[in-house]
Design an enzyme around this catalytic site. Structure first.
Site, short mmCIF file in Angstrom:
data_model
loop_
_atom_site.label_atom_id
_atom_site.label_comp_id
_atom_site.label_asym_id
_atom_site.label_seq_id
_atom_site.Cartn_x
_atom_site.Cartn_y
_atom_site.Cartn_z
NE ARG A 169 -3.56 -2.31 2.72
CZ ARG A 169 -3.25 -3.49 3.23
NH1 ARG A 169 -2.02 -3.68 3.73
NH2 ARG A 169 -4.15 -4.47 3.29
CE LYS A 194 -7.75 -1.23 5.55
NZ LYS A 194 -8.38 -1.03 4.21
CG HIS A 264 -5.08 0.28 -3.82
ND1 HIS A 264 -4.23 0.66 -2.80
CD2 HIS A 264 -5.96 -0.58 -3.24
CE1 HIS A 264 -4.58 0.07 -1.68
NE2 HIS A 264 -5.62 -0.69 -1.91
NE ARG A 267 -3.40 -3.88 -1.54
CZ ARG A 267 -2.81 -4.58 -0.57
NH1 ARG A 267 -1.50 -4.57 -0.48
NH2 ARG A 267 -3.53 -5.28 0.28
CG HIS A 290 -5.97 -8.92 1.43
ND1 HIS A 290 -6.22 -9.63 0.28
CD2 HIS A 290 -5.84 -7.63 1.04
CE1 HIS A 290 -6.26 -8.82 -0.76
NE2 HIS A 290 -6.03 -7.59 -0.32
CE1 TYR A 299 -6.85 -7.69 -6.20
CE2 TYR A 299 -7.34 -8.49 -4.01
CZ TYR A 299 -6.90 -7.49 -4.83
OH TYR A 299 -6.49 -6.29 -4.30
#
Length: 319
Positions: A169, A194, A264, A267, A290, A299
């Site tokens: 990120r 995160k 992103h 990413r 994640h 995805y």
């Protein structure tokens, strides 16, 4: 500039928006959010942004007393603060902030009635969108469009390599420090992700070479431990917004059309490359940091080859 050139100079500086736009009627709001709600700094930025938007709206319609808030005012703000101006996810975040704010006002006696239940979240569906990925050939075009002869180019190339190689990120790139790179053991550590965890990667030779080139020939002399610095004085660590902006610049420069160009995109492209290599979604989620497996499931929409096999077969193997 005068602060740097003249010793002891004190000027007005740039005008800054207040951290709490409702300081007059809700002075303890930020303390409540940090101490009682336990919000981290990144979440505080989101809350402050949404509250400023709400304060601007109230000022425009002529409401200077929070006691005058009504369902009509609240619904008007949500209706105005909606797509195409912002995404549905941003509207949902703003509604969540507004609900917390209204509950706080009622607790403090500013509002006679708790209006938080009147703020309904807009209907949106998880996994309704498609990840903003581009092909790996297009990623190469983005990297090739960076002028690596300049100081800023050396920095930007190293940042883009981190985004594309590890699917980091923007904030993770901006907060990367010299202590996070273990040159002896060829390891790269990403702290405070995160999901609240820390991930250690093998240091790619290409990424390591790009960082070394920047450290030797592009990074200004500074005592800061952050790897990536501003190119212009005063030299300070680069922010996450700048990482997003630079990624968007090079994507557009490469002539690639994608919704909401930014960091992103690289990413998502990293994840798509892992999918094309038939890595399990669980491994991919761990790789990109994640918080839960459900964050990786979207995805599956870009696993074109796997979906083609399902379409051509009878689906029994999948079941």
């Amino acid at each position: 500039m005068l602060k740097l050139a003249v010793s002891g100079y004190i000027g007005r500086g740039r005008p800054h928006k207040p951290d709490n736009p409702f300081e007059r009627q809700a002075p303890g709001l930020l303390k409540y959010l940090t101490e009682e709600k336990g919000l981290r700094q990144r979440s505080m930025y989101q809350y402050q942004f949404s509250l400023r938007q709400f304060a601007t709206y109230l000022e425009r319609i002529g409401i200077d007393d929070l006691a005058k808030l009504s369902p009509t005012v609240l619904s008007g703000f949500i209706a105005e603060y909606a797509p195409p101006r912002v995404s549905w996810s941003t509207v949902r975040n703003a509604c969540g902030v507004l609900r917390v704010f209204l509950r706080y006002l009622h607790r403090e006696g500013v509002l006679a009635k708790d209006l938080s239940s009147l703020v309904e979240f807009p209907q949106s569906y998880r996994h309704a969108g498609v990840p903003r990925s581009i092909s790996w050939e297009q990623v190469d075009q983005v990297l090739a469009g960076i002028d690596r002869r300049s100081t800023s180019g050396k920095r930007d190339y190293a940042m883009m390599m981190l985004l594309a190689t590890y699917g980091l990120r923007a904030a993770e790139v901006a907060t990367l420090t010299l202590d996070d790179i273990d040159w002896r053991n060829e390891r790269l550590k990403i702290r405070d992700r995160k999901a609240g965890n820390t991930t250690t990667y093998p240091l790619s030779a290409a990424v390591g070479a790009a960082i070394i080139e920047y450290l030797k020939n592009g990074r200004p002399a500074t005592t800061c431990r952050e790897v990536f610095m501003r190119c212009c004085a005063p030299h300070a660590p680069i922010g996450s917004a700048a990482v997003v902006s630079r990624a968007a610049h090079f994507i557009r420069k490469a002539g690639i059309s994608v919704p909401r160009a930014g960091s992103h995109v690289l990413r998502h492209s990293c994840v798509q490359r892992l999918l094309n290599a038939n890595f399990p979604l669980k491994h991919i989620g761990d790789y990109v940091g994640h918080r839960s497996a459900s964050s990786t499931q979207i995805y599956g929409k870009i696993a074109v080859e796997q979906l083609r096999e399902v379409a051509l077969g009878n689906g029994e193997d999948v079941l």
